[in-house]
Design a protein around this motif. Structure first.
Motif, short mmCIF file in Angstrom:
data_model
loop_
_atom_site.label_atom_id
_atom_site.label_comp_id
_atom_site.label_asym_id
_atom_site.label_seq_id
_atom_site.Cartn_x
_atom_site.Cartn_y
_atom_site.Cartn_z
N LEU A 107 0.83 -1.22 0.00
CA LEU A 107 0.00 0.00 0.00
C LEU A 107 0.86 1.27 0.00
O LEU A 107 0.35 2.36 0.18
N SER A 108 2.16 1.12 -0.19
CA SER A 108 3.08 2.27 -0.21
C SER A 108 3.05 3.05 1.10
O SER A 108 3.09 4.28 1.10
N LEU A 109 2.97 2.34 2.22
CA LEU A 109 2.89 3.05 3.50
C LEU A 109 4.28 3.25 4.10
O LEU A 109 5.22 2.56 3.75
N GLY A 110 4.37 4.21 5.01
CA GLY A 110 5.61 4.44 5.74
C GLY A 110 6.71 5.06 4.89
O GLY A 110 7.86 5.12 5.29
N MET A 111 6.35 5.49 3.69
CA MET A 111 7.35 6.00 2.76
C MET A 111 7.05 7.43 2.33
O MET A 111 7.63 7.92 1.38
N GLY A 112 6.09 8.03 2.96
CA GLY A 112 5.79 9.43 2.63
C GLY A 112 4.97 9.63 1.37
O GLY A 112 4.44 10.72 1.15
N THR A 113 4.84 8.59 0.55
CA THR A 113 4.10 8.79 -0.70
C THR A 113 2.64 9.15 -0.45
O THR A 113 2.12 10.11 -1.03
N MET A 114 1.99 8.41 0.42
CA MET A 114 0.56 8.66 0.62
C MET A 114 0.32 9.97 1.38
O MET A 114 -0.71 10.60 1.23
N ILE A 115 1.31 10.38 2.18
CA ILE A 115 1.18 11.68 2.85
C ILE A 115 1.30 12.78 1.79
O ILE A 115 0.50 13.72 1.75
N THR A 116 2.27 12.65 0.92
CA THR A 116 2.47 13.66 -0.11
C THR A 116 1.27 13.71 -1.06
O THR A 116 0.76 14.78 -1.38
N TYR A 117 0.80 12.54 -1.49
CA TYR A 117 -0.39 12.53 -2.36
C TYR A 117 -1.60 13.13 -1.60
O TYR A 117 -2.41 13.83 -2.19
N GLY A 118 -1.67 12.84 -0.31
CA GLY A 118 -2.77 13.37 0.50
C GLY A 118 -2.82 14.89 0.45
O GLY A 118 -3.89 15.51 0.49
N ALA A 119 -1.64 15.52 0.36
CA ALA A 119 -1.58 16.99 0.35
C ALA A 119 -2.25 17.57 -0.89
O ALA A 119 -2.62 18.73 -0.92
#
Ligand code: PHE
Length: 457
Positions: free
Chosen positions: A235-247
């Motif tokens: 799920l691409s977690l813990g790598m900042g990707t989903m936080i960045t996409y969330g922005a």
């Protein structure tokens, strides 16, 4: 200039200059989630840890831990409207979170440096398969070893990086969103073609039952931890990707519904990948638990033995290449967003500098894995294996732990950002607060070898 989103002073993601459309966000996030994890890693670990029982465990981990953490990451990004480190800083007054967030910017950079090596292999294999050169030998393992033991993978890695950079340089909607909107449906079509091919092979049934009829005696604590680690990676977690996409997600979009869609999408791809790989392996008498070589060594042998194998093989490797590029795009955006925000660089400059650095850092991975350059092994692992190990087994669970502690215990307004009904919110919070961190710590201990005594004998 391609960069229409370039702004002058402090290009903060918070200014709302870059946004996904509703469907664009879902496509991009599914694109990030679906990658080599689903098509290359998932089949061989499923083969190794007992087939259907492992698959079931993976589903449980995805639902119980993966989805709550995914939702937490998206909420941090949308709530903080910044690159990873900035988002943390904006959401709490407690010091130190921004620095912890920095770990989640370094991690995707490092993961990208070896992930793009494997992405390069898939492109090379696609070309060789279409041209038929892949099938001029019967020694598939010798062929694979000769390739990864040469310098060629360096140039294929560079191609993967350049393609990724070309997408990211165009920005969020003209780059990431558009790329995924075209390629993700394309992937579905490719997958379905290959599923039909695999299921109609003689002897496919055995592979299907290996994948879909669980033997619960094969469930062990070890396989559960591997399944959990994989749910995070997938799920691409813990790598900042989903936080960045969330922005980049619109305030009106439902994060709960988005999380479900991404989780289902990722699961569906893993399921379909299994329906390609296991029937194909069994139909040609190939052992599915043979490890990372499954896709590059065993499947070419299977393609060679089927009618129009060079076409189906080529399509299969294109599928892998596309899936990996939609993931590398999500990885590269993380440091790019950070550098732009922190130093005010233009997108073009940030992408160029980071890509050059990635290329340099990636070279030791590319040439160590097959032994093209010796002396890059430490403690019995190649440089490539170390990168994978440190990123996937240490940085990623650590990143996940930071997210769960932050959302579960530190950030006060998580409820508001999540926008869930009260019942769902409490279930979510409970998972993020208690269940996820405990399980993630177990994965970390397992990776560090601290639980080995449990699994010996
Ligand atoms: N989820 C991707 C895969 O399954 C890998 C990845 C991890 C991508 C972390 C981005 C961030 O291949």
């Amino acid at each position: 200039m391609v960069d229409q989103n370039k702004s002058t002073a402090a290009p903060s993601l918070a200014d709302g200059e870059e946004r996904f459309s509703k469907s664009g966000f879902i496509f991009a996030a599914i694109g990030s989630a679906v990658g080599l994890g689903n098509m290359w890693k998932f089949p061989y670990i499923t083969g190794k840890y007992g087939g259907a029982a492992f698959f079931l465990m993976f589903i449980v981990c995805l639902l119980a831990v993966g989805l709550p953490v995914l939702m937490a990451e998206l909420a941090i990004g949308r709530g903080g409207r910044g690159s990873v480190s900035t988002s943390f800083n904006r959401l709490t007054k407690q010091k130190g979170w921004g620095a912890l967030g920095f770990l989640m910017i370094a991690a995707p950079f490092l993961i990208l440096s070896f992930y793009s090596v494997v992405a390069g292999w898939t492109m090379y294999y696609a070309v060789r398969s279409f041209s038929g050169q892949l099938f001029t030998t019967t020694d598939y393992s010798g062929q694979f070893n000769a390739f990864i033991g040469s310098w060629q993978p360096v140039w294929w890695m560079l191609l993967a990086l350049v393609l990724t950079a070309a997408v990211i340089i165009k920005g969020v909607s003209a780059g990431i969103e558009k790329f995924n909107k075209i390629l993700i449906p394309g992937l579905v079509i490719l997958l379905l073609v290959l599923v039909v091919r695999a299921l109609t092979l003689d002897g496919a049934g055995e592979g299907v039952s290996f994948f879909l009829s669980p033997d619960f005696s094969k469930l062990t604590a070890e396989s559960a931890l591997v399944a959990l680690g994989h749910a995070f990676f997938s799920l691409s977690l813990g790598m900042g990707t989903m936080i960045t996409y969330g922005a980049y997600v619109d305030k009106r979009q439902s994060l709960g519904a988005g999380t479900m869609a991404i989780g289902l999408g990722d699961l569906l791809y893993a399921f379909l990948a299994g329906l390609i790989i296991f029937p194909t392996s069994f139909a040609f008498g190939i052992e599915p638990g043979q490890g990372p070589g499954l896709v590059f060594v065993a499947l070419p042998a299977a393609f060679a033995a089927m009618p129009l194998g060079s076409l189906f093989g080529g399509l299969f490797f294109i599928l892998l290449a596309v899936a990996s590029l939609t993931s590398t795009v999500g990885l590269l955006e993380v440091p790019v967003a950070f550098i732009r925000e922190r130093y005010g660089w233009s997108r073009g400059l940030a992408v160029t500098v980071i890509t050059v650095l990635l290329f340099l850092v990636g070279i030791p991975s590319a040439v160590s894995v097959g032994g093209a350059v010796s002396g890059l092994d430490f403690g019995g692992k190649t440089f490539f294996d170390w990168m994978d190990f440190v990123c996937s087994n240490i940085m990623l669970p650590l990143g996940g732990l930071i997210v769960t502690i932050f959302v579960g215990w530190v950030w006060k307004n998580a409820a508001e950002e999540a926008g869930l009904t009260a019942a769902w919110f409490w279930i979510w919070l409970f998972m993020v607060r208690y269940i996820a961190p405990i399980l993630v710590v177990l994965v970390l201990l397992y990776s560090a070898g601290a639980l080995d005594f449990l699994f010996k004998g």
